[in-house]
Scaffold this motif. Structure first.
Motif, short mmCIF file in Angstrom:
data_model
loop_
_atom_site.label_atom_id
_atom_site.label_comp_id
_atom_site.label_asym_id
_atom_site.label_seq_id
_atom_site.Cartn_x
_atom_site.Cartn_y
_atom_site.Cartn_z
N LEU A 98 44.01 26.60 35.85
CA LEU A 98 44.51 27.88 35.33
C LEU A 98 43.39 28.92 35.32
O LEU A 98 43.54 30.03 35.84
CB LEU A 98 45.01 27.73 33.89
N GLN A 99 42.27 28.55 34.71
CA GLN A 99 41.18 29.51 34.53
C GLN A 99 40.57 29.95 35.85
O GLN A 99 40.20 31.11 36.01
CB GLN A 99 40.11 28.93 33.59
N LYS A 100 40.54 29.04 36.79
CA LYS A 100 39.98 29.36 38.11
C LYS A 100 40.85 30.41 38.80
O LYS A 100 40.36 31.39 39.35
CB LYS A 100 39.90 28.09 38.95
N ARG A 101 42.16 30.20 38.71
CA ARG A 101 43.10 31.13 39.35
C ARG A 101 43.10 32.50 38.65
O ARG A 101 43.19 33.54 39.29
CB ARG A 101 44.51 30.50 39.33
N ILE A 102 42.99 32.47 37.32
CA ILE A 102 42.99 33.73 36.56
C ILE A 102 41.75 34.55 36.89
O ILE A 102 41.81 35.77 37.02
CB ILE A 102 43.12 33.43 35.05
N LYS A 103 40.66 33.87 37.11
CA LYS A 103 39.43 34.55 37.51
C LYS A 103 39.62 35.23 38.87
O LYS A 103 39.21 36.38 39.07
CB LYS A 103 38.29 33.51 37.57
N GLU A 104 40.28 34.53 39.77
CA GLU A 104 40.55 35.12 41.11
C GLU A 104 41.46 36.34 40.99
O GLU A 104 41.23 37.36 41.63
CB GLU A 104 41.27 34.09 42.02
N LEU A 105 42.49 36.22 40.16
CA LEU A 105 43.41 37.36 39.97
C LEU A 105 42.66 38.55 39.39
O LEU A 105 42.87 39.70 39.82
CB LEU A 105 44.57 36.97 39.04
N GLY A 106 41.79 38.30 38.44
CA GLY A 106 41.00 39.37 37.82
C GLY A 106 40.13 40.08 38.85
O GLY A 106 40.03 41.31 38.85
N ALA A 107 39.55 39.31 39.76
CA ALA A 107 38.70 39.90 40.80
C ALA A 107 39.54 40.76 41.75
O ALA A 107 39.14 41.86 42.13
CB ALA A 107 37.99 38.79 41.57
N GLU A 108 40.71 40.25 42.10
CA GLU A 108 41.60 40.97 43.01
C GLU A 108 42.05 42.30 42.38
O GLU A 108 42.03 43.35 43.02
CB GLU A 108 42.81 40.08 43.28
N ILE A 109 42.44 42.22 41.11
CA ILE A 109 42.90 43.42 40.40
C ILE A 109 41.76 44.43 40.26
O ILE A 109 41.95 45.63 40.48
CB ILE A 109 43.49 43.01 39.02
N ASP B 297 39.81 53.13 39.95
CA ASP B 297 39.70 54.47 39.32
C ASP B 297 39.65 54.51 37.79
O ASP B 297 39.63 55.60 37.22
CB ASP B 297 40.88 55.40 39.67
N GLY B 298 39.71 53.38 37.13
CA GLY B 298 39.65 53.40 35.66
C GLY B 298 40.87 54.01 35.01
O GLY B 298 40.80 54.55 33.90
N ASN B 299 42.00 53.93 35.70
CA ASN B 299 43.25 54.51 35.18
C ASN B 299 44.27 53.41 34.89
O ASN B 299 45.47 53.64 34.77
CB ASN B 299 43.78 55.49 36.23
N LEU B 300 43.75 52.18 34.81
CA LEU B 300 44.63 51.01 34.70
C LEU B 300 45.05 50.74 33.26
O LEU B 300 44.24 50.76 32.34
CB LEU B 300 43.88 49.79 35.26
N LEU B 301 46.35 50.50 33.11
CA LEU B 301 46.90 50.11 31.81
C LEU B 301 47.62 48.77 31.97
O LEU B 301 48.59 48.65 32.71
CB LEU B 301 47.89 51.17 31.31
N LEU B 302 47.12 47.75 31.27
CA LEU B 302 47.79 46.45 31.30
C LEU B 302 48.84 46.46 30.21
O LEU B 302 48.55 46.78 29.06
CB LEU B 302 46.79 45.32 31.02
N ILE C 164 38.68 41.25 34.44
CA ILE C 164 38.85 42.54 35.09
C ILE C 164 37.63 43.38 34.76
O ILE C 164 37.36 43.66 33.60
CB ILE C 164 40.17 43.23 34.66
N THR C 165 36.90 43.74 35.80
CA THR C 165 35.59 44.37 35.59
C THR C 165 35.65 45.89 35.59
O THR C 165 34.65 46.55 35.33
CB THR C 165 34.60 43.89 36.68
N VAL C 166 36.82 46.47 35.88
CA VAL C 166 36.96 47.93 35.83
C VAL C 166 37.47 48.33 34.45
O VAL C 166 38.17 47.55 33.80
CB VAL C 166 37.91 48.46 36.94
#
Ligand code: IMP
Ligand code: MG
Length: 185
Positions: free
Chosen positions: A18-29, A35-40, A58-60
């Motif tokens: 789970l955690q491995k995949r979530i890390k990948e998703l975070g990188a992709e997102i 642009d720093g306009n993201l709202l989860l 998510i690093t942005v």
């Protein structure tokens, strides 16, 4: 409520996977929303553990908000054609890049109604990130832009997913043995 071990048929997705995949998703997102306009937007309550872990990868710069919907269905574990908002957002989503964060897409009705409702508020973009996708059960056509795992048509619990509101805390996704489950009165 019984200990989860009593009704766990099998671990479908373990914590590490789970955690491995979530890390990948975070990188992709992070790559897709520079642009720093993201709202989860997290749909309560099942999406909470996923939102928390995803957000940390998510690093942005991004914001988060929460909403709750209740779906009406024939049975307790079925969802019907529409969902009613029981807790609305605090954020004005107009012009924002909105990403809906959901634990699971099953029939698709919940996400379909939420998307329809949010679209009218004119976000700049509106996409879906779902940890689990039970494709076989789909009744409403919904886009899943970021998908953690496709899973078989089995009732699962843990990592946000509940069984009569319990077991959301488990760090893995397990399959329920419904013969061993004693539902509360
Ligand atoms: P949908 O509207 O049928 O797509 O249903 C979505 C909602 O049903 C999810 O957000 C979950 O809360 C719930 N759900 C669907 N399948 C499961 C499951 O296997 N375990 C726990 N909850 C589920
Ligand atoms: Mg849910």
């Amino acid at each position: 409520m019984q200990p989860h071990e009593e009704l766990l048929a099998e671990i479908l997705i373990d914590e590490e996977t789970l955690q491995k995949r979530i890390k990948e998703l975070g990188a992709e997102i992070s790559k897709d929303y520079p642009d720093g306009n993201l709202l989860l937007i997290c749909i309560l309550r099942g999406g909470v553990p996923f939102l928390v872990d995803l957000s940390r990868h998510i690093t942005v710069p991004h914001m988060m908000d929460f909403m709750a919907v209740s779906s009406y269905g024939v049975g307790k574990r079925e969802s019907s054609g529409f969902a009613r908002v029981t807790l609305d957002l605090q954020t004005d989503i107009r012009g924002k890049d909105v990403l809906l964060v959901e634990d699971i897409v099953d029939s698709g009705h919940t996400i379909a109604s939420v998307l329809q409702m949010l679209e009218t508020r004119q976000p700049r973009s509106l996409k879906v990130c779902a940890l689990l996708d039970k494709e076989e059960r789909r009744e409403a056509v919904v886009p899943i832009h970021y998908r953690g795992f496709a899973i078989p048509n089995k009732f699962v619990f843990g990592y946000g997913l509940d069984l009569d509101e319990y077991y959301r805390n488990l760090p893995f996704v397990g399959v329920v043995d419904l013969n061993k489950y004693k539902a509360p009165e």
